[in-house]
Write a protein that holds these residues in place. Structure first.
Motif, PDB file in Angstrom:
ATOM      1  N   TYR A 294      55.609 -76.795  35.302  1.00  0.00           N
ATOM      2  CA  TYR A 294      55.537 -78.256  35.419  1.00  0.00           C
ATOM      3  C   TYR A 294      54.244 -78.779  34.793  1.00  0.00           C
ATOM      4  O   TYR A 294      54.215 -79.827  34.152  1.00  0.00           O
ATOM      5  N   PHE A 387      55.804 -87.939  50.227  1.00  0.00           N
ATOM      6  CA  PHE A 387      56.961 -88.495  49.528  1.00  0.00           C
ATOM      7  C   PHE A 387      56.875 -90.018  49.373  1.00  0.00           C
ATOM      8  O   PHE A 387      57.718 -90.621  48.713  1.00  0.00           O
ATOM      9  N   THR A 393      54.616 -88.204  40.712  1.00  0.00           N
ATOM     10  CA  THR A 393      55.812 -88.562  39.960  1.00  0.00           C
ATOM     11  C   THR A 393      57.076 -88.229  40.738  1.00  0.00           C
ATOM     12  O   THR A 393      57.063 -87.392  41.653  1.00  0.00           O
ATOM     13  N   ALA A 394      58.161 -88.868  40.352  1.00  0.00           N
ATOM     14  CA  ALA A 394      59.460 -88.592  40.978  1.00  0.00           C
ATOM     15  C   ALA A 394      59.867 -87.144  40.742  1.00  0.00           C
ATOM     16  O   ALA A 394      60.479 -86.506  41.609  1.00  0.00           O
ATOM     17  N   ARG A 395      59.510 -86.640  39.572  1.00  0.00           N
ATOM     18  CA  ARG A 395      59.847 -85.247  39.252  1.00  0.00           C
ATOM     19  C   ARG A 395      59.108 -84.295  40.192  1.00  0.00           C
ATOM     20  O   ARG A 395      59.675 -83.320  40.688  1.00  0.00           O
ATOM     21  N   LYS A 397      57.943 -85.034  43.193  1.00  0.00           N
ATOM     22  CA  LYS A 397      58.500 -85.191  44.545  1.00  0.00           C
ATOM     23  C   LYS A 397      59.815 -84.451  44.687  1.00  0.00           C
ATOM     24  O   LYS A 397      60.139 -83.932  45.767  1.00  0.00           O
ATOM     25  N   THR A 398      60.570 -84.393  43.612  1.00  0.00           N
ATOM     26  CA  THR A 398      61.824 -83.636  43.650  1.00  0.00           C
ATOM     27  C   THR A 398      61.544 -82.158  43.878  1.00  0.00           C
ATOM     28  O   THR A 398      62.240 -81.493  44.664  1.00  0.00           O
ATOM     29  N   ILE A 399      60.511 -81.649  43.196  1.00  0.00           N
ATOM     30  CA  ILE A 399      60.120 -80.246  43.407  1.00  0.00           C
ATOM     31  C   ILE A 399      59.709 -80.035  44.861  1.00  0.00           C
ATOM     32  O   ILE A 399      60.094 -79.039  45.498  1.00  0.00           O
ATOM     33  N   ALA A 401      60.688 -81.780  47.464  1.00  0.00           N
ATOM     34  CA  ALA A 401      61.876 -81.886  48.313  1.00  0.00           C
ATOM     35  C   ALA A 401      62.676 -80.586  48.271  1.00  0.00           C
ATOM     36  O   ALA A 401      63.173 -80.122  49.306  1.00  0.00           O
ATOM     37  N   LEU A 402      62.792 -80.004  47.098  1.00  0.00           N
ATOM     38  CA  LEU A 402      63.495 -78.728  46.972  1.00  0.00           C
ATOM     39  C   LEU A 402      62.750 -77.619  47.702  1.00  0.00           C
ATOM     40  O   LEU A 402      63.373 -76.744  48.322  1.00  0.00           O
TER      41      LEU A 402
END
Length: 918
Positions: A294, A387, A393-395, A397-399, A401-402
């Motif tokens: 990332y 969050f 970044t949204a990207r 935060k997605t990581i 969340a996963l």
């Protein structure tokens, strides 16, 4: 992004799509370098690039054999400052909690509850004897019927902190246990502080301290205080994962060494959590690779190199631990619980994973369907606030969340649960690996406190989101203290954090921090008090005064007995230090604790042959871990060579000695005990157990004597069944001979056994016996209170002492008297008859580690009664010597030695290569 070491420019530089975004410049002074400047583009400042650049220069300097001045590695800085402070603070907090709630060393209570009280205190006493040279770690007759204790050491006793037991007396072991817990909690905080500082260099010392102590006083560490052996894996986990981070993103060489050594230590200190840590390290490698990719560019070749480095480090770490792990593996493979429970492997969810949010509160225990990952409200708030940050970044935060979802699946997806339970059914102490989830939560909190600058709004929204979900999931228990205190503490913590962020003056910020520290300490103390109280009813918490009194008396009694009779014999007892409800006990390691030869034991890895034999003669085992001996079955005791029984009861056939009583137990002599070594012309084999222990005893004696022996008389009875109970009225008026009962069951239950109107014990349940002794009265009654009266097949038998005396005297007359037991070496002499086959019988269990010689030549060891040793004698004198070697110990030690050489070679390879080039 790409980091390059540019020797001509005297710098390490990082580029993003060809653009220079940071550099670390140094001056070459010949025999040393001086780092002059380190700069990173502010847009990339939250990714640890400055540290990576410094480490690149450090590595280049080391490879060239020059020194660095005006700088040092981050690891050195951390070791000199923060970890020591965190360790001291955590130790002080633990001591304050102990003092506040009356725990040792300040009070009479101890945190040694449940398994700690049942097993570990006695095992520490055994370790103390081993270190003093009074018992053997190689082979001891103090464990069940005899055996090596490699599995016991590998699982329970290998932590180097256990060596501190030499400074405590046996009667002080509860105090030692509490101090040991304080040390392990403090090490957990210290190792987490090291991880946080190096993984998140921008995190301030204040929040590093709070998060590190949250790891130390997390739900897992407190709830598993009764399983202190697992806590070594807790404090080594951050170092293992720091090694992975360094391997991936910082310095491959440094990461390789840290990962290798940390894995080796984890496996040596406790292989159980060691394997859990290794499995998780593979998952964390993927996590760190995702973060690295990332932040930078993808290079397949570099990725494969990092993977190769990880695999090499894991295997080298395992090889370093082979000296203990390989013998332990062999022992476990031959143990009673050697098979995996593959039928548990189902692709199902155990429960809704998101119910874990409702368990993120004070005074919550994990259970079979839910995990508690509580580690302080400051951590939970930071995770949720992450969050709501606009800076991430949204990207990203997605990581996150996963990562959070993956964490939940570790506990709620059956295959993951099965893997981290090491492929075995877990039926207690849930969840044994929840510290992994707690680590992930603190990792996410570390990201928040190190990378988010504007924290106020995220904290506000994050707290609201968490409390909303928490309250909804705990709606039915909203008035319980745990829920109320969690809500209040969370709200106050969030308020103090926001106040700290908005306070413009340092004085106000310090006030907020002190209040926050006090609130966090209050959480730790309250949670510890409640969770430590959980085990007090089931297995009690060891009391310092009661333990000291019992231990002192037991030591004196055993010492007096061994002076009274210095021969070779086994000792049994009908009660122990720990008394549970309905006269049951689980403290079956007193043979190890006080160094005598017992017929009972409670450890995780037992010899299945010994368990089977003991069940055949009437002493059942439970969960393939513990033998239950709370009475004297005289025929079985005699067969086992039990010469003395410690008991407060008068059993027919036993003779009370003049030795002083202790702990309510007098010393009784069993005149019928068989010698532990004898010769015979009879070829004894292995009788088949068909469910009747009295018939099996007769078959065993018959084979030993070479003729059919009838020792027991079956006793007739009248059975009546009423609502909730079944009663047997026995037809016997003989008070001189021992009377026994056995009720083999087809269905377990929480039943109560009464003898002549008095409660004897629970029956057909956990820790309950099979054969029990029955005092004969005018009308002898056995009553079983049960809901399933048809689940039992009654067996009532009376032993004929005259026949037992005759049988035992024949065998006693053939006793081998010249015998020496010295740990892993046994020697004796036996005479073989001319013209007839002769055998020597030794009541020592057959194990693959035994090697025998007869008159200096290799001798074959066979077995009798499915358990003990048999030797075929040659005519004349047979001088037999037995030597025990732990299987695969030499091979494991060789592997560890070679691995250490490889590690040293890798460590010094740059200097070796540099000298060879010159």
């Amino acid at each position: 992004m790409e980091i390059k070491f540019e020797e001509e420019q005297k710098r390490a530089a990082v580029y993003d799509d060809g653009k220079l975004i940071g550099q670390c410049v140094y001056e070459d002074k010949g025999d040393h370098w001086i780092i002059t400047t380190t700069k990173v583009d502010p847009a990339y400042g939250g990714q640890g690039l400055g540290r990576k650049l410094v480490d690149t220069v450090v590595s280049a300097a080391r490879e060239k054999g020059v020194r660095l001045r005006a700088t040092c590695s981050y690891a050195a800085k951390v070791l000199k400052s923060r970890p020591a402070i965190v360790f001291a603070a955590s130790f002080l907090v633990t001591m304050l909690i102990f003092a506040a709630f009356g725990y040792a060393p300040f009070g009479l209570k101890s945190v040694a509850g449940a398994d700690a009280n049942i097993q570990y205190l006695d095992l520490f006493a055994y370790l103390k004897d081993v270190l003093a040279g009074k018992n053997s770690a190689t082979y001891t007759m103090s464990a069940l019927l005899g055996g090596d204790e490699v599995a016991t050491f590998a699982y329970y006793l290998m932590s180097p902190l256990n060596l501190l037991v030499v400074f405590f007396k046996k009667r002080q072991l509860p105090i030692f246990y509490d101090i040991l817990l304080a040390l392990k909690l403090s090490l957990s905080a210290s190792s987490m502080a090291i991880f946080l500082k190096q993984r998140f260099p921008k995190i301030t010392g204040k929040f590093q301290l709070f998060l590190a102590m949250s790891y130390a006083f997390c739900q897992y560490n407190i709830a598993q205080s009764c399983n202190i052996l697992w806590l070594d894996g807790v404090y080594l986990l951050p170092l293992i994962l720091l090694g992975i981070y360094q391997l991936v993103a910082v310095n491959k060489r440094k990461g390789f060494f840290l990962l290798t050594i940390s894995i080796a230590c984890s496996m040596v200190f406790n292989w159980y959590t060691g394997l859990i840590n290794i499995i998780f390290s593979a998952i964390w490698l993927v996590v760190e690779e995702v973060f690295y990719l990332y932040e930078g560019s993808y290079e397949q070749k570099a990725l494969l190199k990092r993977l190769g480095g990880y695999i090499s480090a894991v295997f080298l770490g395992l090889a370093l631990s082979a000296f203990i792990f390989l013998p332990n593996y062999v022992s476990l493979k031959s143990g009673a619980r050697s098979t995996f429970d593959w039928d548990l492997l189902k692709p199902d969810l155990i429960n809704n994973p998101f119910t874990a949010i409702g368990k993120l509160g004070l005074n919550v225990m994990s259970d079979s369907t839910n995990v508690s990952l509580y580690c302080g409200s400051i951590v939970v708030i930071a995770v949720f606030a992450l969050f709501f940050s606009k800076e991430l970044t949204a990207r990203f935060k997605t990581i996150m969340a996963l990562l959070g979802l993956g964490m939940l699946l570790l506990f709620y997806w059956q295959p993951a649960n099965f893997a981290f339970s090491l492929f075995k059914l877990v039926d207690s102490y849930w969840s044994r690996y929840s510290y992994l989830g707690i680590f992930i939560l603190i990792f996410m909190a570390g990201i928040f406190f190190s990378q988010v600058k504007d924290k106020v709004q995220p904290l506000l929204f994050g707290t609201a989101a968490y409390l909303t979900i928490f309250i909804i999931q705990n709606w039915k228990n909203l008035t319980s203290k745990g829920v109320v205190y969690t809500v209040l503490s969370t709200a106050l913590t969030a308020g103090l954090l926001i106040f700290y962020e908005k306070a413009g003056k340092k004085g106000m910020q310090k006030l907020a921090l002190f209040a926050l520290a006090g609130l966090l300490l209050t959480e730790f103390a309250y949670n510890a008090k409640k969770l430590w109280a959980t085990y007090k009813d089931d297995y009690k918490v060891a009391r310092v005064d009661e333990f000291a009194a019992y231990s002192s008396q037991q030591e004196k009694q055993i010492s007096a007995l061994q002076k009274y009779d210095s021969g070779a014999y086994r000792v049994s007892q009908t009660s122990t230090r720990l008394k549970l409800r309905l006269n049951l006990t689980a403290a079956y390691n007193e043979g190890l604790a006080y160094n005598y030869w017992p017929i009972a034991s409670y450890v995780s890895s037992q010899d299945p042959k010994q368990l089977k034999f003991l069940e055949s003669v009437g002493y059942r085992s439970a969960a393939e871990r513990v033998t239950i001996v709370n009475t004297s079955v005289l025929g079985a005791d005699s067969l086992l060579g039990v010469k003395y029984v410690l008991t407060g009861q008068d059993f027919p056939g036993l003779e009370k000695t003049s030795l002083p009583a202790a702990n309510g137990k007098s010393v009784y002599r069993n005149p019928y005990a068989l010698p532990l070594a004898f010769s015979s012309q009879n070829d004894v084999n292995n009788p088949v157990f068909e469910g009747n222990p009295f018939a099996y005893q007769e078959a065993a004696y018959s084979q030993l004597l070479g003729k059919k022996v009838k020792l027991y008389k079956q006793v007739a009875y009248k059975k009546t069944v009423q609502a909730g109970k079944v009663t047997y009225v026995l037809n016997s008026k003989d008070k001189k001979n021992p009377l026994y009962g056995n009720l083999p069951w087809s269905q377990a239950g929480d039943n109560v056994l009464e003898i002549n109107g008095k409660v004897l014990s629970n029956y057909a349940g956990w820790l309950s016996p099979s054969v029990f002794s029955i005092p004969v009265q005018k009308e002898t009654k056995v009553t079983l209170k049960t809901k399933t009266p048809n689940a039992y097949q009654a067996q009532f038998y009376q032993l004929d002492l005259q026949k037992l005396a005759k049988a035992s005297q024949e065998i006693q007359a053939r006793a081998i008297k010249q015998i020496s037991f010295k740990g892993p070496r046994i020697t004796f002499s036996a005479i073989g008859k001319k013209g007839k086959a002769s055998y020597a019988y030794l009541e020592v269990p057959v194990k693959s580690g035994w090697k025998a010689t007869n008159n200096g030549k290799k001798a074959e060891i066979s077995s009798y009664l499915g358990t003990f040793m048999k030797f075929k004698l040659k005519p004349g004198i047979n001088k037999i010597q037995l030597t025990y070697t732990i299987p695969k110990l030499k091979l494991g030690s060789l592997i560890s030695g070679l691995a250490a050489l490889v590690l040293l070679l890798v460590a010094f390879w740059p200097k070796i290569r540099q000298r060879s080039q010159k």
